[in-house]
Design an enzyme around this catalytic site. Structure first.
Site, PDB file in Angstrom:
ATOM      1  N   ASN A 177     100.243 -25.900  -4.514  1.00 48.91           N
ATOM      2  CA  ASN A 177      99.845 -26.793  -3.519  1.00 48.91           C
ATOM      3  C   ASN A 177     100.645 -26.904  -2.300  1.00 48.91           C
ATOM      4  OD1 ASN A 177      97.135 -27.894  -4.925  1.00 48.91           O
ATOM      5  ND2 ASN A 177      98.863 -28.773  -6.170  1.00 48.91           N
ATOM      6  N   TYR A 178     101.902 -26.546  -2.372  1.00 48.60           N
ATOM      7  CA  TYR A 178     102.500 -26.696  -1.081  1.00 48.60           C
ATOM      8  C   TYR A 178     103.360 -25.541  -0.476  1.00 48.60           C
ATOM      9  CZ  TYR A 178     102.236 -31.809  -1.903  1.00 48.60           C
ATOM     10  OH  TYR A 178     101.515 -32.962  -1.901  1.00 48.60           O
ATOM     11  N   LEU A 179     103.511 -24.388  -1.504  1.00 48.75           N
ATOM     12  CA  LEU A 179     104.196 -23.204  -0.925  1.00 48.75           C
ATOM     13  C   LEU A 179     103.229 -22.286  -0.403  1.00 48.75           C
ATOM     14  CD1 LEU A 179     106.706 -22.964  -3.967  1.00 48.75           C
ATOM     15  CD2 LEU A 179     106.807 -24.183  -1.553  1.00 48.75           C
TER      16      LEU A 179
END
Length: 753
Positions: free
Chosen positions: A710-712
């Site tokens: 979800n973030y990278l």
DNA sequence: CAGTGGACTTAGTAGTCTCCAG
DNA sequence: CTGGAGACTACTAAGTCCACTG
């Protein structure tokens, strides 16, 4: 029953019973989080009451602030020359680099097929069929990886005569087949990222699906399984029995010992009872579910003990359901649905000290479900004898079906799989916003540093909050309705009790100690040195407040985000998390990995970088139940190796002595060489295991998956793989590769976040 | 213009599957 | 061949954010 209690539980309860997870993180931290919350007001009224009183108080505070400012503003002045022209910074232009390249004509512009329900097969089925015929491997479209790899093995098993050589060949063939399949799949993939976007708000032009899949109806218990009340057999009606079974199934779980859970359950259970049942059953403690519980356990055991064939039959049946319900047609492409099954009824299991835990999650009927699809598509049929709540044709949303859940009253949706265009496009966009933030983050940082000195309280608070969000990757922290959920907070909803200020702590000045429960009741515990100015402001914000009062009483997420979006269109609090996570990964990868490293070392570096992000974002997990055991196993293995190594070493010494004694004996010389090698091997293995042990230990409480998913920005990882010549599947598994197909396709080795 | 709820993302857990060492 | 450990998937709760509403 106990309803009143629950309210109190909401916040006050937090200090008492701890979830295993909280306990887990306790050991690393101080006792701050355990301090019972000393709210002066009864909980229920708190939010509103305090909101009002805070407003009154604000005026007071404001006056004080003014006085404070007079004396302190000068002391805040800083070296930095602030560039206030943040907004004007034009760099966003450069940050739409991989604009959709070739601009294919989208097939949707072609005339759409008309409704075809009346004639023969529905369009969807027909299309799926066509696909099936065209694609010999569709049968494993869903469990691709698994099935694909399994297949060759199955074939092997079918020809047990095969010699070693032959099986080798077969393995080769299987490999080739696998590669071919992969290529085919790649060719079939919808390369939506090469197409034009739709006009604003439009998510699709054609959407057809079979509707959601409903769980099977409840069947009465067999006659020999009984529920007892007060020692006597009671035959329950269908509804009450079903709910009783829900509880019985959970008897092993800690949940069923909690008062809140039991009370909520009992209250809802009684609602499902007939009048007589309700009159009779008035005390949960007199209920005996043991027979139901045993039956359930036996069922689970039986399922485990099923033969291979039986399991295969089950699997195939499941596969069939997936084939039928698990896909939709979206703008001429077959897309996988994420959650096509309606959630079965059960007892609500909130996380942490949830005031609603144990409540009955009711069975969803077609009459509760709204269907969303294209008007001209084949409208899904409701199950026989039922009708849909509504059929809608709204192409500005991405869901295929929705219903309202009864426990919290919130909406649930059937949506597409992460590999779909709809999700992928959104994901891509998210990372583009984060990259845009990268280009102007310096300006924004300078501005909030400046704002910390502002004369207006709300601006100061906003600046300090933003400082935390940026520096610590905190979540925004929306307000929540009290008593409806567990007591968790984010940045804007932090309360005075959640931070402790230390002028000096462990040789560091101006340290803020955070201790609060965040999303999913995951404890955030951190000691952070901050700038003097931030520190002073925090003291100011906490002045004359109760522990239970809001730290940022003039701020909420709405205000914060409004400000952020004025700095950069599309900028919100959560973008900082994405940005900081991705930039951290990129920097860490640069620092940690070298082209000359061995493949295993490269992977270790990647995992370390990933871990750095997971730590930043506070992504935790409960250590696996078997963790200590498996750690001990590994340790004993290591010990064993050590002994082996010692032995090998002494043998080597002995051999060397022998050589010295009979210097010219070449046989003995060879023995020494052999022993040397043995020692070396032993050393290597030992080191490998030790690395594994540290790696595992470091990962004990940290979950890498969430940040990866979800973030990278996947393009960072893809570029890294290309640069480092690491195969992508060492980093991403099949479903991750599918989800990030857009990134895999468009990213070169030179990509920079 | 605060409050609300809809839509969508982010989150951890539990259960299942696979693989490999012994 | 077996069982333990880790990988992977399914599930669904819990956030964020925004647009609508009265």
């Amino acid at each position: 029953m106990g309803g009143e209690k629950n309210v109190g539980q909401a916040r006050g309860g937090k200090a008492k019973a701890k979830t295993p997870r909280q306990r887990l993180s306790d050991k690393e931290g101080g006792s701050g989080g355990d301090a019972p919350r000393k709210s002066t007001k009864p909980n229920k009224e708190r939010t509103k009451a305090t909101a009002k009183s805070q407003r009154v108080e604000k005026v007071k505070v404001q006056k004080k602030v003014k006085a404070f400012k007079m004396e302190s503003v000068e002391s805040f002045d800083d070296d930095v020359r602030f560039n206030l022209a943040v907004k004007e910074e034009p760099e966003d232009g450069d940050f739409v680099p991989e604009k959709r390249g070739k601009k294919r004509k989208r097939p949707e512009d072609e005339p759409m097929e008309g409704p075809s329900c009346s004639s023969a097969t529905p369009t969807l089925n027909r299309k799926l069929k066509e696909k099936d015929e065209a694609d010999p491997r569709t049968e494993n479209n869903t469990k691709e990886g698994i099935k694909k790899e399994k297949k060759p093995k199955k074939e092997e098993a079918e020809h047990p005569v095969t010699t070693k050589k032959k099986s080798k060949e077969e393995i080769e063939a299987a490999k080739a087949l696998k590669i071919k399949k992969r290529e085919e799949e790649e060719q079939q993939r919808w390369r939506w990222w090469e197409e034009d976007k739709y006009e604003d708000g439009v998510k699709w032009k054609f959407l057809e699906h079979r509707g959601p899949f409903f769980p099977p109806e409840y069947q009465h218990l067999p006659d020999n399984v009984n529920f007892y009340y007060n020692g006597k057999v009671v035959k329950l009606g269908l509804a009450a029995e079903e709910v009783a079974l829900f509880f019985a199934q959970m008897l092993d779980h800690e949940y069923t010992t909690k008062d809140v859970f039991r009370n909520n359950f009992f209250k809802d259970w009684r609602k499902e009872m007939t009048l007589e049942e309700r009159v009779l059953i008035s005390d949960l403690n007199k209920c005996d579910f043991r027979e139901l519980h045993t039956m359930h356990k036996e069922k689970v055991e039986a399922r485990k003990a099923m033969s291979k064939e039986e399991k295969l039959v089950m699997k195939e049946a499941n596969q069939k359901i997936v084939e039928e319900y698990g896909f939709c047609i979206l703008d001429h492409h077959r897309e996988r649905i994420g959650n096509f099954k309606i959630e079965p009824p059960g007892l609500f299991r909130g996380r942490g000290e949830h005031p609603k835990q144990g409540m009955l999650k009711k069975r969803i009927q077609p009459e509760d479900v709204i269907i969303n699809c294209e008007k001209k598509s084949c409208i899904p049929e409701p199950p026989a004898g039922h009708h849909w709540k509504e059929v809608r044709h709204d192409n500005t949303v991405t869901w295929l079906a929705s219903w309202t859940e009864n426990v919290q009253g919130s909406c649930k949706y059937v949506m597409l799989n992460p590999s779909s265009k709809l999700k992928g496009e959104k994901d891509w966009e998210k990372y583009e916003v984060a990259r845009r933030l990268k280009s102007c983050v310096n300006g924004i940082r300078q501005q909030y540093q400046q704002d910390i000195k502002s004369k207006q309280m709300e601006i100061r608070q906003r600046a300090v909050a933003l400082y935390f969000i940026d520096k610590l990757a905190l979540r925004a922290g929306n307000e929540k309705e009290e008593g409806e959920t567990a007591d968790t907070v984010g940045c804007c909803s932090l309360r005075v009790e959640h931070i402790t200020l230390h002028d000096l702590l462990e040789d560091k000045e101006c340290v803020v100690e955070f201790d609060f429960l965040g999303k999913d009741c995951i404890r955030y515990y951190n000691k952070v040195p901050v700038t003097k100015r931030v520190f002073k402001n925090l003291k100011l914000f906490m002045k004359n407040k109760e522990p239970g009062d809001d730290l940022f009483d003039r701020l909420n997420t709405c205000l914060l985000n409004k400000h952020l979006s004025s700095l950069l269109p599309g900028l919100t609090a959560k973008v900082f998390r994405t940005f900081n996570a991705s930039i951290t990964l990129q920097e860490q990868l640069q620092q940690l990995s070298n082209m000359t490293d061995k493949p295993a070392e490269k992977l270790l570096s990647y995992n370390r970088a990933n871990r750095a992000v997971a730590v930043l974002c506070n992504h935790q997990r409960v250590p696996p139940k078997t963790f200590d055991q498996s750690m001990a196993n590994l340790q004993s293995k290591i010990d064993g190796r050590r002994e082996q190594l010692a032995l090998a070493k002494s043998e080597l010494k002995l051999a060397k002595k022998e050589v010295k004694a009979h210097s010219s004996d070449s046989k003995l010389q060879a023995v020494v060489e052999r022993k040397k090698k043995a020692v070396q091997r032993c050393e290597e293995q030992l080191m490998k295991m030790e690395v594994q042990a540290t790696n595992r230990e470091e990962n004990k409480q940290i979950a890498l998956g969430t940040s990866k998913l979800n973030y990278l920005d996947p393009r960072i990882s893809v570029a890294w793989c290309k640069n480092m010549e690491v195969p992508l599947d060492k980093i991403y598994n099949k479903s991750q590769r599918d989800k990030f197909a857009w990134a895999v396709d468009m990213t070169g080795a030179d990509f920079l976040f």
